[in-house]
Scaffold this motif. Structure first.
Motif, PDB file in Angstrom:
ATOM      1  N   VAL A   8       0.848  -1.196   0.000  1.00  0.00           N
ATOM      2  CA  VAL A   8       0.000   0.000   0.000  1.00  0.00           C
ATOM      3  C   VAL A   8       0.882   1.244   0.000  1.00  0.00           C
ATOM      4  N   ASP A   9       0.873   1.950  -1.111  1.00  0.00           N
ATOM      5  CA  ASP A   9       1.657   3.185  -1.234  1.00  0.00           C
ATOM      6  C   ASP A   9       1.077   3.984  -2.394  1.00  0.00           C
ATOM      7  N   THR A  15       5.561   1.184  -5.424  1.00  0.00           N
ATOM      8  CA  THR A  15       4.800  -0.070  -5.502  1.00  0.00           C
ATOM      9  C   THR A  15       5.351  -0.981  -6.593  1.00  0.00           C
ATOM     10  N   GLU A  16       5.763  -0.404  -7.722  1.00  0.00           N
ATOM     11  CA  GLU A  16       6.292  -1.229  -8.810  1.00  0.00           C
ATOM     12  C   GLU A  16       7.607  -1.899  -8.418  1.00  0.00           C
ATOM     13  N   VAL A  17       8.490  -1.156  -7.756  1.00  0.00           N
ATOM     14  CA  VAL A  17       9.773  -1.727  -7.327  1.00  0.00           C
ATOM     15  C   VAL A  17       9.542  -2.825  -6.288  1.00  0.00           C
ATOM     16  N   VAL A  18       8.721  -2.539  -5.296  1.00  0.00           N
ATOM     17  CA  VAL A  18       8.449  -3.527  -4.240  1.00  0.00           C
ATOM     18  C   VAL A  18       7.780  -4.762  -4.839  1.00  0.00           C
ATOM     19  N   GLU A  19       6.816  -4.552  -5.722  1.00  0.00           N
ATOM     20  CA  GLU A  19       6.137  -5.674  -6.362  1.00  0.00           C
ATOM     21  C   GLU A  19       7.136  -6.558  -7.113  1.00  0.00           C
ATOM     22  N   ARG A  20       8.005  -5.943  -7.884  1.00  0.00           N
ATOM     23  CA  ARG A  20       8.977  -6.696  -8.678  1.00  0.00           C
ATOM     24  C   ARG A  20       9.904  -7.530  -7.785  1.00  0.00           C
TER      25      ARG A  20
END
Length: 122
Positions: A8-9, A15-20
């Motif tokens: 959640v950001d 969010t894209e970096v964390v998701e990857r």
């Protein structure tokens, strides 16, 4: 079955970096960009862990944390630019399991996700 992580950001780059990074480690990831969406997804999707920013539109991260804590024991890692001692203490007292200040290392975040999940699933 892979662990589910709700990120959640309101910063799309974050969010894209964390998701990857999380997907690379085998986690199933869902994204929310505001507090209301986070609470809805947490109820519908039942994540195993939430990575939560404090400064969010609609409902701020502290209130999201309060409501999540009221409804479930899901672990929460705060990921925020608010790094003052008071902010960290309030976040932890509200029920966060860990607190990471931006800018952050995505590899360290993944390591902390693994640690919190290991600790809470034991």
């Amino acid at each position: 079955m892979p662990a589910r992580v709700l990120v959640v950001d309101d910063e799309r780059v974050v969010t894209e970096v964390v998701e990857r990074y999380l997907q690379r480690e085998g986690y199933e990831v869902s994204l929310a960009s505001d507090g209301a969406e986070a609470l809805r997804l947490a109820q519908e999707w039942a994540p195993d862990l939430v990575v939560l920013d404090l400064m969010l539109p609609t409902i701020d991260g502290l209130e999201v944390c309060r409501q999540l804590r009221r409804d479930s024991p899901t672990p929460i890692i705060m990921l925020t630019a608010r790094g003052e001692e008071t902010d960290r203490v309030v976040g932890l007292e509200l029920g966060a399991d860990d607190y990471i200040v931006k800018p952050f290392s995505p590899r360290e975040l993944v390591a902390r996700v693994k640690t919190v999940l290991r600790r809470t699933s034991a």
